[in-house]
Design a protein around this motif. Structure first.
Motif, short mmCIF file in Angstrom:
data_model
loop_
_atom_site.label_atom_id
_atom_site.label_comp_id
_atom_site.label_asym_id
_atom_site.label_seq_id
_atom_site.Cartn_x
_atom_site.Cartn_y
_atom_site.Cartn_z
N UNK A 46 -6.51 11.10 -3.62
CA UNK A 46 -6.05 9.92 -4.36
C UNK A 46 -4.88 9.27 -3.63
N UNK A 47 -4.04 10.10 -3.02
CA UNK A 47 -2.90 9.58 -2.29
C UNK A 47 -3.27 8.95 -0.97
N UNK A 48 -4.43 9.31 -0.44
CA UNK A 48 -4.89 8.70 0.81
C UNK A 48 -5.29 7.25 0.56
N UNK A 49 -6.11 7.05 -0.44
CA UNK A 49 -6.59 5.70 -0.72
C UNK A 49 -5.60 4.83 -1.46
N UNK A 50 -4.65 5.47 -2.16
CA UNK A 50 -3.73 4.72 -3.02
C UNK A 50 -2.30 5.18 -2.78
N UNK A 51 -1.64 4.62 -1.77
CA UNK A 51 -0.27 5.06 -1.45
C UNK A 51 0.73 4.83 -2.57
N UNK A 52 0.43 3.90 -3.48
CA UNK A 52 1.32 3.61 -4.61
C UNK A 52 0.86 4.30 -5.89
N UNK A 53 0.05 5.34 -5.73
CA UNK A 53 -0.54 6.03 -6.89
C UNK A 53 0.50 6.43 -7.93
N UNK A 54 1.67 6.95 -7.56
CA UNK A 54 2.64 7.36 -8.59
C UNK A 54 3.08 6.21 -9.51
N UNK A 55 3.11 5.00 -8.98
CA UNK A 55 3.52 3.86 -9.80
C UNK A 55 2.51 3.60 -10.91
N UNK A 56 1.26 3.97 -10.66
CA UNK A 56 0.23 3.81 -11.69
C UNK A 56 0.41 4.75 -12.86
N UNK A 57 1.20 5.81 -12.68
CA UNK A 57 1.39 6.79 -13.73
C UNK A 57 2.17 6.23 -14.93
N UNK A 106 -13.97 4.30 0.56
CA UNK A 106 -13.05 3.24 0.93
C UNK A 106 -13.51 2.62 2.25
N UNK A 107 -13.26 1.33 2.41
CA UNK A 107 -13.59 0.69 3.68
C UNK A 107 -12.50 1.01 4.71
N UNK A 108 -12.85 0.83 5.97
CA UNK A 108 -11.87 1.02 7.04
C UNK A 108 -10.68 0.10 6.83
N UNK A 109 -10.95 -1.12 6.42
CA UNK A 109 -9.87 -2.09 6.20
C UNK A 109 -8.92 -1.60 5.10
N UNK A 110 -9.47 -1.04 4.03
CA UNK A 110 -8.63 -0.52 2.94
C UNK A 110 -7.76 0.62 3.44
N UNK A 111 -8.33 1.51 4.24
CA UNK A 111 -7.59 2.68 4.71
C UNK A 111 -6.52 2.29 5.73
N UNK A 112 -6.81 1.31 6.56
CA UNK A 112 -5.79 0.82 7.49
C UNK A 112 -4.62 0.20 6.72
N UNK A 113 -4.94 -0.53 5.67
CA UNK A 113 -3.91 -1.13 4.83
C UNK A 113 -3.06 -0.06 4.16
N UNK A 160 -3.63 3.66 -18.80
CA UNK A 160 -5.03 3.36 -18.48
C UNK A 160 -5.30 3.25 -16.99
N UNK A 161 -4.35 3.71 -16.18
CA UNK A 161 -4.52 3.62 -14.73
C UNK A 161 -5.68 4.51 -14.28
N UNK A 162 -6.69 3.90 -13.65
CA UNK A 162 -7.88 4.62 -13.21
C UNK A 162 -8.33 4.00 -11.88
N UNK A 163 -7.68 4.37 -10.79
CA UNK A 163 -7.91 3.69 -9.51
C UNK A 163 -9.28 3.98 -8.92
N UNK A 164 -9.65 3.15 -7.96
CA UNK A 164 -10.92 3.29 -7.27
C UNK A 164 -11.06 4.66 -6.64
#
Length: 367
Positions: free
Chosen positions: A317-328, A340-347, A332-336
């Motif tokens: 979850x932390x790989x795809x969503x670097x701001x995951x803790x802020x969702x806590x 993930x696309x290469x573009x998403x992971x580079x971002x 209702x936070x339920x991230x993708x």
């Protein structure tokens, strides 16, 4: 059982009184981004610091080898030499800029070390199968080998302390050297390092004691274990006893690697309790518990706290969503979930090497 705590609440470690801003932990994640000589790369630093910026209360590095002969894979960073200090210090300083705690996960690959990379036959608790050895077998560690590796763990921890890390996590999970000593199937020794659980855990205990005697009191030492590892001969009952004995010694936390924090024990499949609930039944006898495995949403994170965990570990979850803790902060936070696309992971601050490594995980990278 419902926890009074929330994922966004702060946490204070019992022994040191050191606080984290929330209950989220970036669990150690192999990423193969560092240099051949073990020096941390800028890519690996950037990936971790981005998660600190994203709000993780505690950052754990990828497993890092404490001995030259302990390296298990390409791109693995090391802590076995003072030449690693500058980049370790840079990582600690940048992480602290965002108020996150930083821990190095110390390990030795044991039978999983690579002879191709080290030029040496891998050692283990006993002569066991080894995919990393040219012969297909690791050799049984001698007494001198064991004392050397204990010294290497200690030197690595002192190095991390000098670099400004908050602590280290001893990697006693996932079938590496420490867990090879812990397992009744992988450790068939008849000397003081094998036999009973007490003797099989002596290697880990001696590492802990040696580090504790050589670092400041404020420097924390956690231990990660696999509650159950059938192939190694590690069962739940022994793991519960080990957790209590380590807690009695004064470890700062016990990290249980469950792979799926919502599944039942393999040892007792008829019992409805999760592995975390088995451990939390002994909370008055245990150090703070980090539990990890398939946590994605706020609902998952809260459920893990309700099971009795003190801190919530995530990797993917932390790989795809670097701001995951802020969702806590959002119930209702339920991230993708992947892919993930290469573009998403580079971002998300993953290098091309890291993205290519994640292609080995089925269904993680979409293109």
């Amino acid at each position: 059982m419902k926890s009074m705590s929330k994922p966004s609440d702060s946490f204070s470690f019992i022994r040191t009184g050191i606080d984290t801003p929330n209950r989220t932990v970036l669990a150690a994640m192999t990423n193969k981004q560092s240099h051949e000589d073990g020096v941390l790369s800028d890519n690996e630093i950037n990936w971790l610091v981005r998660r600190a910026k994203g709000g993780f209360g505690m950052i754990t590095t990828a497993a890092t080898h404490v001995s030259k002969d302990g390296q298990a894979w390409d791109g693995e960073f090391g802590v076995f030499d003072d030449k690693h200090l500058d980049k370790l210090t840079q990582l600690a300083t940048l992480t602290h800029n965002y108020k996150s705690l930083i821990f190095a996960q110390l390990f030795h690959g044991g039978s999983q070390a690579s002879q191709r990379l080290t030029g040496l036959v891998p050692i283990s608790s006993s002569r066991i199968n080894s995919k990393g050895a040219d012969s297909g077998f690791a050799r049984e560690a001698s007494g001198k080998d064991i004392e050397r590796v204990i010294y290497d763990f200690t030197s690595a921890a002192v190095r991390c302390s000098n670099a400004g890390f908050d602590g280290v996590e001893l990697h006693g999970a996932h079938g590496y050297l420490i867990s090879q000593f812990l397992g009744s199937k992988t450790n068939t020794r008849s000397d003081k390092w094998g036999g009973t659980l007490e003797k099989r855990s002596r290697f880990l205990v001696e590492i802990f004691n040696s580090i504790r005697n050589n670092v400041p009191d404020s420097f924390m030492i956690g231990v990660r274990i696999s509650p159950e590892l059938k192939g190694a001969g590690i069962g739940l009952d022994d793991s519960l006893k080990l957790g209590q004995s380590l807690s009695d010694l004064g470890i700062d936390y016990l990290h249980i690697s469950c792979w799926d924090a919502f599944k039942r024990s393999q040892t007792y499949p008829e019992d409805a309790r999760t592995l975390t609930e088995w451990f939390s039944a002994y909370k008055d006898k245990l150090a703070p518990i980090i539990s990890t495995g398939k946590v994605w949403s706020t609902k998952d994170a809260q459920a893990l706290l309700n099971q009795g965990a003190d801190l919530i570990g995530v990797a993917r979850a932390g790989i795809g969503h670097p701001d995951w803790p802020k969702g806590m902060h959002d119930l209702n936070y339920d991230p993708q979930v992947p892919p993930f696309t290469t573009a998403q992971l580079k971002k998300a601050q993953l290098s091309v090497k890291f993205i290519d490594y994640m292609r080995n995980w089925e269904g993680f990278v979409a293109d």
